[in-house]
Structure formats: structure tokens, C-alpha cells
Motif scaffolding. Structure first.
Motif, mmCIF file in Angstrom:
data_model
loop_
_atom_site.group_PDB
_atom_site.id
_atom_site.type_symbol
_atom_site.label_atom_id
_atom_site.label_comp_id
_atom_site.label_asym_id
_atom_site.label_seq_id
_atom_site.Cartn_x
_atom_site.Cartn_y
_atom_site.Cartn_z
ATOM 1 N N ASP A 148 67.355 38.092 -3.216
ATOM 2 C CA ASP A 148 66.912 37.007 -2.741
ATOM 3 C C ASP A 148 67.790 35.753 -2.076
ATOM 4 O O ASP A 148 69.109 36.214 -2.628
ATOM 5 C CB ASP A 148 66.206 36.127 -3.682
ATOM 6 N N ALA A 149 67.811 35.216 -1.260
ATOM 7 C CA ALA A 149 68.504 34.023 -0.642
ATOM 8 C C ALA A 149 67.856 32.860 -0.368
ATOM 9 O O ALA A 149 66.496 32.949 0.044
ATOM 10 C CB ALA A 149 69.393 34.784 0.595
ATOM 11 N N LEU A 150 68.477 31.606 -0.796
ATOM 12 C CA LEU A 150 67.838 30.478 -0.318
ATOM 13 C C LEU A 150 68.716 29.760 0.727
ATOM 14 O O LEU A 150 70.061 29.985 0.784
ATOM 15 C CB LEU A 150 67.427 29.881 -1.258
ATOM 16 N N LEU A 151 68.106 28.979 1.428
ATOM 17 C CA LEU A 151 68.863 28.168 2.571
ATOM 18 C C LEU A 151 68.376 26.620 2.181
ATOM 19 O O LEU A 151 67.266 26.421 2.319
ATOM 20 C CB LEU A 151 68.555 28.619 3.879
ATOM 21 N N CYS A 152 69.369 25.985 1.884
ATOM 22 C CA CYS A 152 68.922 24.262 1.775
ATOM 23 C C CYS A 152 69.983 23.601 3.119
ATOM 24 O O CYS A 152 71.178 23.505 2.723
ATOM 25 C CB CYS A 152 69.097 23.810 0.337
ATOM 26 N N ALA A 153 69.401 23.205 3.804
ATOM 27 C CA ALA A 153 70.306 22.382 5.091
ATOM 28 C C ALA A 153 69.551 21.236 5.321
ATOM 29 O O ALA A 153 69.142 20.946 6.619
ATOM 30 C CB ALA A 153 70.424 23.616 6.356
ATOM 31 N N PRO A 154 69.842 20.207 4.461
ATOM 32 C CA PRO A 154 69.211 18.823 4.539
ATOM 33 C C PRO A 154 69.661 18.249 5.844
ATOM 34 O O PRO A 154 68.910 17.490 6.649
ATOM 35 C CB PRO A 154 69.457 18.045 3.359
ATOM 36 N N ASP A 155 70.669 18.633 6.233
ATOM 37 C CA ASP A 155 71.199 17.884 7.653
ATOM 38 C C ASP A 155 70.614 18.427 8.949
ATOM 39 O O ASP A 155 70.648 17.759 9.943
ATOM 40 C CB ASP A 155 72.767 18.212 7.775
ATOM 41 N N GLY A 200 67.398 19.429 8.401
ATOM 42 C CA GLY A 200 65.836 19.434 8.085
ATOM 43 C C GLY A 200 65.201 20.803 7.712
ATOM 44 O O GLY A 200 64.263 20.824 7.999
ATOM 45 N N LEU A 201 65.993 21.742 7.473
ATOM 46 C CA LEU A 201 65.888 23.100 7.252
ATOM 47 C C LEU A 201 65.974 23.758 5.839
ATOM 48 O O LEU A 201 66.931 23.449 5.061
ATOM 49 C CB LEU A 201 66.661 23.858 8.251
ATOM 50 N N TRP A 202 64.737 24.385 5.628
ATOM 51 C CA TRP A 202 65.083 25.062 4.275
ATOM 52 C C TRP A 202 64.431 26.364 4.285
ATOM 53 O O TRP A 202 63.392 26.446 5.189
ATOM 54 C CB TRP A 202 64.232 24.182 2.901
ATOM 55 N N ALA A 203 64.652 27.516 3.628
ATOM 56 C CA ALA A 203 64.201 28.949 3.919
ATOM 57 C C ALA A 203 64.393 29.583 2.567
ATOM 58 O O ALA A 203 65.451 29.386 1.624
ATOM 59 C CB ALA A 203 64.935 29.565 5.029
ATOM 60 N N VAL A 204 63.666 30.688 2.331
ATOM 61 C CA VAL A 204 63.351 31.510 1.131
ATOM 62 C C VAL A 204 63.622 32.965 1.891
ATOM 63 O O VAL A 204 62.645 33.173 2.812
ATOM 64 C CB VAL A 204 62.692 31.454 0.089
ATOM 65 N N LEU A 247 61.008 36.435 4.990
ATOM 66 C CA LEU A 247 61.417 35.103 5.259
ATOM 67 C C LEU A 247 60.410 34.006 5.501
ATOM 68 O O LEU A 247 59.396 34.331 5.935
ATOM 69 C CB LEU A 247 62.338 34.927 6.481
ATOM 70 N N VAL A 248 60.536 32.959 4.628
ATOM 71 C CA VAL A 248 59.580 31.964 4.915
ATOM 72 C C VAL A 248 60.535 30.554 5.073
ATOM 73 O O VAL A 248 61.464 30.303 4.367
ATOM 74 C CB VAL A 248 58.711 31.441 3.901
ATOM 75 N N ALA A 249 60.296 29.847 6.042
ATOM 76 C CA ALA A 249 61.253 28.881 6.530
ATOM 77 C C ALA A 249 60.526 27.344 7.065
ATOM 78 O O ALA A 249 59.465 27.592 7.425
ATOM 79 C CB ALA A 249 62.077 29.237 7.654
ATOM 80 N N VAL A 250 60.786 26.522 6.708
ATOM 81 C CA VAL A 250 60.351 25.116 7.195
ATOM 82 C C VAL A 250 61.328 24.198 7.900
ATOM 83 O O VAL A 250 62.505 24.032 7.369
ATOM 84 C CB VAL A 250 59.636 24.355 5.819
ATOM 85 N N LYS A 251 61.197 23.367 8.823
ATOM 86 C CA LYS A 251 61.894 22.678 9.683
ATOM 87 C C LYS A 251 60.971 21.420 9.774
ATOM 88 O O LYS A 251 59.915 21.069 10.235
ATOM 89 C CB LYS A 251 62.164 23.182 10.954
ATOM 90 N N PHE A 252 61.663 20.299 9.137
ATOM 91 C CA PHE A 252 61.130 18.947 8.998
ATOM 92 C C PHE A 252 61.837 18.089 10.082
ATOM 93 O O PHE A 252 62.850 18.174 10.450
ATOM 94 C CB PHE A 252 61.590 18.186 7.697
#
Length: 255
Positions: A22-29, A31-35, A90-95
């Protein structure tokens, strides 16, 4: 990243496997998160998931919309795979403020949790989900089916037009958004996930409780999750604010 959006995230190997694909992405700059949940065995699965989240971040940073960025990540995994058979969900959200775009491919999931309960926002690209949709399996039967891990869409498959699931929404104060790999949902059903949301005092505590409970249930796969909430500090929700949401959620569950 809006100051009122907080998150916590963790990825673990689980209790059976010896490595984490697995890999996760936390890019608050951004507004992006993903698994991402890699497939293809040791090294190949790890590479696929890592390439996917890195390419996704680069594409969003370059100004691509989320669905297009997922397609770019797919192309990057195809190029890295070079016919080796590796791939990744992949599941990703962009705020953007409280509004979000959600995109996925495969069976990694997104949930919204609030005082009205838990709602699955994504729809699995999987063999068993197709059978459930066709009325040939019940959701309970799907959870026990021997081919429940077979996905019908993933990043990295050559000669496949990737089908990306997309939804938009707005996260309200007092709600959580959860992204996770199937290592979590393979061990916990939606009600068990909701119960953990009702008992945790912080976002970090919630992530830890979900992972621990999945391990206690067997932990047969890698387990990754990200939780996000409004009205929270940058990294972790303050206990006073979390309790405000969780106490209302717990009261709703008991009434």
C-alpha cells in the motif's frame, strides 16, 4: 489547504504479510489525499502504488483536474510496469474549501461518516460488486466469496481504457471522510467502522483504533486509512472538537 481541515493517516503491513504494497499520499498544500493498494507481489506492487501516488501528486500540482490526474497516474504505472503485470487500485480526494472531488479505480474505498451514519461514496470496481449489482450475490455473500479480491479496474493494466469512478460533494462540519484500502474493509464491515468513529476522541486515535481492530480481526492484508474532518487543526483534530462530533454521533447511534 483550508485551516479548518484536519487529517490523520497511517499504513501498516498487517499481521500476515511481510511487506507493505500500500501507499498513501497526504499533500495538504494541494488539498490532496490518496490511498493506493499495489498488486503484483513483492516490489512490483510496492512500485505500482508508489508510482501512482507520486504521479497523481505531480499531475494535480501541474493543474490537472482529479479525474485527469488519475488517468495520468495510470499512464505512469503502465510505463513503469513495462509488461510486468503490476498494478494498483487508487482512491483520491481533492478538496477546495469544504467542497471535494473524489475519484477511484478498483476496490479501495471512500466513506462519509456523520450523525446520520456511514455512507459509502465509492463503488467497488470488483468481480463481487458486479455480482451484487446483478443480484447474484448478497453483500454478506460477497464478503466471504473466494474471489472477493478480484478487481475489474486498476491502474497499470496495458491496453485497458481505465474507468475512473467520480463523485463530488461537500463535507459538513461534524462529518468525517475516510479513505482506505481493502485491508481495512476486508476485516471490518461498515457498522464496525462506524462504531470506531463513535468511540475515538481524535483523528489519530480513530486511525489507530481502526488499524488495531482490523489486525485483531485477522489483519490478512496491508491496511491503510486516512481520515479527514473540518473544524480541526492541521494535523489532528483537537479532542474538544472531536468529542463534539463523536458525542453527537454516539448519541444518534444509541437513540
Amino acid at each position: 489547504m483550508p485551516e479548518s481541515l484536519g487529517y490523520a493517516a497511517q499504513s501498516i503491513t498487517g499481521c500476515v504479510r511481510t511487506h507493505n504494497e500500500d501507499a498513501l499520499l497526504c499533500a495538504p498544500d494541494l488539498g490532496l489525499w490518496a490511498v493506493a493498494d499495489g498488486m503484483g507481489g513483492h516490489q512490483r506492487g510496492e512500485v505500482a502504488s508508489a508510482v501512482a501516488v507520486a504521479a497523481l501528486r505531480d499531475a494535480v500540482a501541474a493543474g490537472q483536474r482529479l479525474e485527469s490526474a488519475v488517468q495520468s497516474a495510470h499512464g505512469a504505472v503502465v510505463a513503469a510496469a513495462a509488461g510486468s503485470g503490476m498494478g494498483t487500485t487508487l482512491v483520491a480526494v481533492k478538496f477546495d474549501g469544504a467542497a471535494f472531488d473524489l475519484a477511484w479505480a478498483g476496490d479501495s474505498r471512500a466513506y462519509r461518516v456523520g450523525i446520520d451514519g456511514i455512507t459509502r461514496l465509492s463503488h467497488d470496481h470488483s468481480l463481487v460488486q458486479a455480482l451484487v449489482d446483478a443480484g447474484e450475490l448478497s453483500p454478506a455473500q460477497a464478503r466471504r466469496h473466494p474471489r472477493r479480491n478480484v478487481v475489474t479496474q486498476c491502474l497499470g493494466q496495458m491496453h485497458q481504457d481505465l474507468e475512473v469512478g467520480c463523485v463530488t460533494g461537500t463535507l459538513a462540519p461534524g462529518e468525517l471522510l475516510l479513505l482506505c484500502s481493502d485491508g481495512l474493509t476486508g476485516e471490518l464491515d461498515d457498522g464496525e467502522i462506524l462504531d470506531q468513529c463513535a468511540s475515538a476522541e481524535t483523528l489519530e486515535a480513530l486511525v489507530a483504533q481502526l488499524l488495531n481492530m482490523a489486525c485483531d480481526a485477522g489483519g490478512r492484508d496491508n491496511i491503510t486509512c486516512i481520515v479527514l474532518a473540518l473544524n480541526a487543526p492541521e494535523t489532528i483534530v483537537a479532542a474538544s472538537r472531536s468529542n463534539s462530533f463523536l458525542s453527537r454521533l454516539l448519541k444518534s447511534r444509541r437513540s
